[in-house]
Write a protein that holds these residues in place. Structure first.
Motif, PDB file in Angstrom:
ATOM      1  N   THR A  25       0.845  -1.185   0.000  1.00  0.00           N
ATOM      2  CA  THR A  25       0.000   0.000   0.000  1.00  0.00           C
ATOM      3  C   THR A  25       0.884   1.238   0.000  1.00  0.00           C
ATOM      4  O   THR A  25       1.761   1.383   0.840  1.00  0.00           O
ATOM      5  N   GLN A  27       0.756   5.390   0.164  1.00  0.00           N
ATOM      6  CA  GLN A  27      -0.077   6.549   0.492  1.00  0.00           C
ATOM      7  C   GLN A  27       0.773   7.806   0.452  1.00  0.00           C
ATOM      8  O   GLN A  27       1.894   7.820   0.953  1.00  0.00           O
ATOM      9  N   LYS A  42      -3.548   7.139  -3.046  1.00  0.00           N
ATOM     10  CA  LYS A  42      -3.547   5.865  -2.333  1.00  0.00           C
ATOM     11  C   LYS A  42      -3.660   4.759  -3.372  1.00  0.00           C
ATOM     12  O   LYS A  42      -4.535   4.794  -4.230  1.00  0.00           O
ATOM     13  N   TYR A  43      -2.749   3.787  -3.290  1.00  0.00           N
ATOM     14  CA  TYR A  43      -2.722   2.704  -4.257  1.00  0.00           C
ATOM     15  C   TYR A  43      -2.391   1.410  -3.540  1.00  0.00           C
ATOM     16  O   TYR A  43      -1.465   1.367  -2.730  1.00  0.00           O
ATOM     17  N   GLN A  44      -3.160   0.354  -3.836  1.00  0.00           N
ATOM     18  CA  GLN A  44      -2.891  -0.971  -3.279  1.00  0.00           C
ATOM     19  C   GLN A  44      -2.546  -1.910  -4.423  1.00  0.00           C
ATOM     20  O   GLN A  44      -3.260  -1.998  -5.407  1.00  0.00           O
TER      21      GLN A  44
END
Length: 61
Positions: A25, A27, A42-44
């Motif tokens: 993750t 952020q 925000k990237y998962q």
């Protein structure tokens, strides 16, 4: 002390149901005097973990 700054945080963890899958993750947050104001990004990302191959650990004598 900076008044306004941007901080990036990367956190690695694993899924509870699938131990062979990992989650990364990322952020990016904007802070004002140490208080988070807004999450800019925000990237998962889900990726497979490396599994240990048991065939490599056998000793043949």
């Amino acid at each position: 002390m900076k008044i306004l700054y941007i901080k990036r945080r990367v956190k690695k963890s694993s899924l509870q149901k699938h131990e062979d899958l990992g989650v990364r993750t990322t952020q990016i947050k904007k802070y004002f005097l140490g208080i988070p104001l807004k999450t800019l990004y925000k990237y998962q990302e889900v990726f497979p973990k490396e599994l240990k191959n048991n065939h490599n650990y056998h000793l043949f004598i």
